[in-house]
Scaffold this motif. Sequence first.
Motif, PDB file in Angstrom:
ATOM      1  N   PHE A 194     -17.242  42.708 -35.937  1.00  0.00           N
ATOM      2  CA  PHE A 194     -16.215  41.851 -36.764  1.00  0.00           C
ATOM      3  C   PHE A 194     -16.079  42.515 -38.150  1.00  0.00           C
ATOM      4  O   PHE A 194     -17.197  43.231 -38.670  1.00  0.00           O
ATOM      5  N   ARG A 195     -15.284  42.523 -39.055  1.00  0.00           N
ATOM      6  CA  ARG A 195     -15.340  43.045 -40.214  1.00  0.00           C
ATOM      7  C   ARG A 195     -15.080  41.841 -40.967  1.00  0.00           C
ATOM      8  O   ARG A 195     -14.078  40.995 -41.130  1.00  0.00           O
ATOM      9  N   PHE A 196     -16.027  41.542 -42.386  1.00  0.00           N
ATOM     10  CA  PHE A 196     -15.941  40.492 -43.116  1.00  0.00           C
ATOM     11  C   PHE A 196     -16.540  40.696 -44.420  1.00  0.00           C
ATOM     12  O   PHE A 196     -17.345  41.604 -44.485  1.00  0.00           O
ATOM     13  N   ALA A 197     -16.267  39.759 -45.215  1.00  0.00           N
ATOM     14  CA  ALA A 197     -16.846  39.880 -46.550  1.00  0.00           C
ATOM     15  C   ALA A 197     -18.287  39.743 -46.495  1.00  0.00           C
ATOM     16  O   ALA A 197     -18.738  38.920 -45.729  1.00  0.00           O
ATOM     17  N   ALA A 204     -21.901  40.545 -34.157  1.00  0.00           N
ATOM     18  CA  ALA A 204     -21.112  40.333 -35.414  1.00  0.00           C
ATOM     19  C   ALA A 204     -21.037  41.631 -36.362  1.00  0.00           C
ATOM     20  O   ALA A 204     -19.803  41.737 -36.709  1.00  0.00           O
ATOM     21  N   PHE A 205     -22.329  42.147 -36.670  1.00  0.00           N
ATOM     22  CA  PHE A 205     -22.057  43.303 -37.575  1.00  0.00           C
ATOM     23  C   PHE A 205     -21.318  44.518 -37.078  1.00  0.00           C
ATOM     24  O   PHE A 205     -20.403  45.373 -37.823  1.00  0.00           O
TER      25      PHE A 205
END
Lengths: 286, 525
Positions: free
Chosen positions: A100-103, A96-97
Amino acid sequence: MSARSKTAGRNWWRHLILILAVVFALVPIVFVVSAALNPQGTLSSTGLIPTDGVSLSNVGDLFANTPFAHWYLNSIIVSGSAAFISIFISAIAAYAFSRFRFAGRRVGLMSLLLIQMFPQFLAIVALFLMFSEVTELWPAFGFNTLSGLTLVYLGGALGVNTWLMKGFFDTVPKELDESAVMDGASHTQVFFRIILPLVAPILAVTGLLAFIGTINEYLIANVFLTQPENKTLAIGLFGLINETNRNANFGIFAVGTLLTAIPTVAVFQLLQRYIVGGLTVGAVKG
Amino acid sequence: MDAVQTASRQRSPGYAGTSLTGLVVRITLLGVVAALAVWAVLPLIGARSWIGVGVVAAATALLFWIYLTPNKRLPLKYLVPGTLLLIAFQIVPVLFTLSTSVTNFGDGHRGSKDEAIVSIQTASITQVPGSPEYDLAIATGGDDTLVFILSDPATGRYWAGDADGLKDLVPADVQKGLSGKITEARGYTILTAAEAAERSQEITDLAVPVDGGGIRANGLSKAFKGTSSRAYDQACDCVRDSVTGEVWTADPETGYFTDAAGQSLPQGWQVAVGLDNYTRVVTDEKIRGPFLSVLWWNFAFAILSVLVTFGLGLLCAIALHKERLRAKFLYRTLIVLPYAMPAFAMLLIWRDMFNQDFGLINTMFGLDVGWFSNPWTARFAVILVQLWLGFPYMFLVATGALQAIPSETLEAAKIDGATGWQAFRRITLPLLLVSLTPLLISSFAFNFNNFNAIQLTTGGGPFAAGNSSVGATDLLITYTYRLAFGGQGAQYGFAAAVSVFIFLIVATVSVIGFRRTRAQEEIYR
């Protein structure tokens, strides 16, 4: 010396450094082997080389006088399952890290490192109070159970290992994922079919680190496991050489130490071809 | 920043929907979660812990919400398992520690004020002339708690009493032996004399609360009903001794009952002390002095540990970094052996190798050095042990990093006329440091709090004469450990405050370190 330097040629300094390092590395280990073979089994009678003959009597004593086989099995079960599960948990988080790009991604990564820096042993008071309740409500995960101890170790699944993995995952080119997605792969298929096989080296390394970490863990296990048969190697062996028996039990302690090293050496040999490459983030060129 | 994130989000590929296998696996796993939740909730309902039920329900609902919708909340799907475990077993304990750091939690201040009053009252129970006496049998209840089975020889009535109070027993449920001793009581296990003797301390401490006092054991076969001489008086918020007439007034600041002369009863309660624990570290001369002296050694220990292990590890890696070196495989296998040995056991072995009288080091070199009794030899010894334990890991790390440096770079330098040393100093080392700095920083952070390395070898010693609180090799963490669990009475509250300081120091150093490395850019790219 001259004959030696002729054959070794310009590499003599390499051999010199390496021989000195090997001697330094081996002295304590030879001492442990010598103590394990020493028929008297005491610290005061143990030298670097066994002088009073060799015998395997300490091995027999260890198994006859202590529940060593139980400790061994407990340690393998706890360390093996904790390492295996935590590597899986850590790997999906690293995926995930990395992908993906996420807040909250930056904050999340940094917090993982910072939490590890809190002196965890004080948290033992809190864990003790927590698990007194758990023992009442769900005895299957309470004190004196391996499942409870494993669960606590899994609390540390996300941490430095996740960082190491994320760094390695980043070296796997994103184009690979993208082309798989073009071919109709779901995100789980990308993870299990594309990424996981490519990051085997870092899984091996972090798995080994996690295994070594839990098999050596002393403080939490000591609070958790109090009955003799339930102990792990770390607490069991430590109990052998408490203040009163420090000298007398040294031989069987040395045997225990050597036997404890076996699973680690075995895992190490098994994974050796991955380890050198995996330890360094970015060591594999994409 | 936001713009960058949005852009990359738009770029993220459109994943395909779940396959049939994926669906089956997902349903199975969620089924397991539901089953676990039901299993976990039943005892909570039994214990009427509605907060617990709420937490389990919320966690289960969260998991279903995250995993039931395909291709949404992707990051959460992958992060939730580890995060839940992290919250339960690391963050909650850390928060608990933080919350105790503003209290006086510790020996004498464990429970609430009511618990302290009960404990003062039961401790003062004494037998007065005319106190009723009972025949006693020591038993255990279902979960191994101690129970007194009492019988009144005059009336023939039976009771079971534990720390919660008395309960009547039906005479038919109790069997007496020939000597008149109680041998069986339904629902309880009567202990043999030997079993009871093993728990004699517990038996002496148990007072079954009854109106106006309590029932205590007098030996293993008799019990008496005594009255407590000390009682709490709501009106003056104080404890009064009815025999001596002494009065102890509650002090909400310190959590003690204190008399006019300033003497306190040993049983206190937990109170909030605000930032007292923190200011104590900074202002109290008795604390600040040791804290600073421990701090500089702690830094020296952590930095030296990293430097010497990295130095030797790198040296070995460079020596081995040569194609077709003779015995290469053998060297590598032997050098990593220390890494495979169990560290806790080897620390204890090293401790005994440094033993003055029959330790290997003294016998091997014909010395008679008391390694752990002089501050500087003790410090040297623990660093040497660190070197042995740590250099194989650094060797592995450095080997990997060396192999990753493209050989063309070094060849180009050679062509430009660089000597071997210049090439190493100007090219190899900087490249190595770029890729290894994160590892070196985490090694520093680990060693800064390396409890085992000190506790299992020197135990923090040697201690200066007349000062048993701080030793020459003490790290902050071993020093705090003695504060929290040591012989002079546990001070969790204060120890928690010190560990917050430790955390701030390590975290600051590490964050600065990470910011200064270029590796940061790579990690955050």
